[in-house]
Design a protein around this motif. Structure first.
Motif, short mmCIF file in Angstrom:
data_model
loop_
_atom_site.label_atom_id
_atom_site.label_comp_id
_atom_site.label_asym_id
_atom_site.label_seq_id
_atom_site.Cartn_x
_atom_site.Cartn_y
_atom_site.Cartn_z
N LEU A 1 0.83 -1.20 0.00
CA LEU A 1 0.00 0.00 0.00
C LEU A 1 0.87 1.26 0.00
CD1 LEU A 1 -2.88 -0.86 2.51
CD2 LEU A 1 -2.97 -0.80 0.01
N VAL A 2 1.98 1.22 0.73
CA VAL A 2 2.91 2.36 0.73
C VAL A 2 3.44 2.61 -0.68
CG1 VAL A 2 5.12 3.22 1.59
CG2 VAL A 2 3.56 2.05 3.14
N VAL A 3 3.90 1.55 -1.32
CA VAL A 3 4.43 1.69 -2.68
C VAL A 3 3.35 2.18 -3.63
CG1 VAL A 3 5.40 0.43 -4.63
CG2 VAL A 3 6.21 -0.05 -2.32
N LEU A 4 2.15 1.64 -3.49
CA LEU A 4 1.05 2.02 -4.37
C LEU A 4 0.75 3.52 -4.25
CD1 LEU A 4 -0.84 0.53 -6.32
CD2 LEU A 4 -2.49 0.33 -4.47
N ASN A 5 0.73 4.04 -3.04
CA ASN A 5 0.45 5.46 -2.84
C ASN A 5 1.62 6.33 -3.28
OD1 ASN A 5 -2.23 6.20 -1.24
ND2 ASN A 5 -1.55 4.17 -0.59
N LEU A 6 2.84 5.84 -3.14
CA LEU A 6 3.98 6.60 -3.63
C LEU A 6 3.97 6.68 -5.15
CD1 LEU A 6 6.82 5.33 -1.28
CD2 LEU A 6 5.76 7.59 -1.29
N VAL A 7 3.53 5.60 -5.80
CA VAL A 7 3.40 5.63 -7.25
C VAL A 7 2.33 6.64 -7.66
CG1 VAL A 7 2.67 4.29 -9.27
CG2 VAL A 7 4.26 3.31 -7.62
N GLY A 8 1.21 6.67 -6.92
CA GLY A 8 0.18 7.66 -7.19
C GLY A 8 0.68 9.07 -6.97
N GLY A 9 1.42 9.27 -5.88
CA GLY A 9 2.00 10.58 -5.63
C GLY A 9 3.02 10.97 -6.67
N PHE A 10 3.72 9.98 -7.20
CA PHE A 10 4.68 10.24 -8.27
C PHE A 10 3.99 10.83 -9.50
CE2 PHE A 10 5.81 8.16 -12.29
CZ PHE A 10 7.00 8.79 -12.58
N ALA A 11 2.76 10.36 -9.79
CA ALA A 11 2.03 10.87 -10.95
C ALA A 11 1.69 12.35 -10.79
CB ALA A 11 0.75 10.06 -11.17
#
Length: 288
Positions: free
Chosen positions: A188-198
């Motif tokens: 979940l941390v990685v998933l949200n960091l990927v979203g924040g990256f966008a």
């Protein structure tokens, strides 16, 4: 006064899209940040935000500034670094924070090298700092989907996550849920960091995840207050950052993170739960 706050969002579609993206990111990332701070894993999220860079770089080299390709690459790279660091920590004398630091430094350097070798300085800045004002329908769908998955995942794993924050040894002793919950939370941390990256780029994605969560500690004392407080603070920082960047012609991503930082500094001084000003006021004798 109301017109100053609402006019940019009423007049311009790109501002409405940016606001919608920040709302989705705030709702999903801020609660994850609360659990990160409670588990004393705040700096791990910073490392993970850099770890997704080589995957995003490979996606960029393969398909250009394609959100699906860069997102998929970043997700694969982030999950790989998280799993490898955990495997190394369990198989060698290194602790997980040390192995994670080694992997993220390698990932960061490799990602920057890949982008610099094939792209321009403009491409590098785009990936590192994001383009929140250029979010399209695909990016909004991605952010909304990540927020939905995150909230469902936190709801399902809420009790073991709380137990691991309070007493991880007890959770390990009463069942085998500790390992799966830990890795699901890292996902979940990685998933949200990927979203924040966008939206905010690799270097700033962690800001909207951690700063509101840390600031919430000055306004609430338990999870029932920390989770909604972190979301509200993230939303306030998003709106403030968007408005400041619009009227002052400043980069939007850094403006949002600096707005979150300003809320943190103000809360550190004035927050009712341990703020410096309240600590200077002497308590009444034998006050209940």
């Amino acid at each position: 006064m109301i017109d100053l706050l609402t006019a940019p969002f009423v007049e311009f579609a790109f501002m409405r899209r940016a606001l919608a993206g920040c709302v989705a990111l705030s709702v999903g990332a801020a609660p994850v940040g609360v659990f990160l701070t409670l588990r004393r894993m705040s700096l791990m999220s910073e490392a993970m935000s850099h770890a997704i860079l080589p995957g995003a770089a490979v996606g960029f080299l393969w398909a250009g500034l394609s959100l699906p390709a860069m997102t998929l690459g970043g997700l694969v790279a982030g999950l790989a670094v998280a799993m490898l660091s955990g495997l190394v920590a369990r198989s060698t004398v290194l602790r997980e924070d040390a192995s994670l630091a080694a992997f993220y430094l390698i990932s960061l350097a490799g990602g920057v090298l890949l982008i610099s070798a094939r792209g321009s300085s403009i491409d590098l800045l785009h990936i590192l700092f994001g383009t929140v004002l250029a979010l399209d329908d695909d990016a909004l769908v991605l952010l909304g989907g990540i927020s939905t998955v995150t909230l469902i995942g936190l709801a399902v794993a809420y009790r073991p996550l709380v137990m691991e924050c309070v007493d991880p040894l007890f959770l390990r002793s009463v069942g085998r849920a500790s390992g799966p919950v830990h890795y699901a939370f890292l996902a979940l941390v990685v998933l949200n960091l990927v979203g924040g990256f966008a939206a905010l780029g690799t270097l700033l994605a962690v800001g909207l995840m951690l700063l509101p969560a840390i600031t919430a500690r000055f306004w609430a004392v338990d999870l029932s207050g920390l989770l909604p407080a972190s979301v509200v603070l993230a939303l306030m920082a998003s709106v403030a950052g968007l408005l400041v960047s619009y009227y002052a012609s400043l980069p939007t991503g850094p403006a949002i993170v600096l707005a979150a930082g300003a809320l943190y500094l103000a809360s550190m001084l004035l927050g009712p739960r341990g703020g410096l000003v309240w600590r200077l006021i002497p308590a009444r004798h034998l006050e209940a």
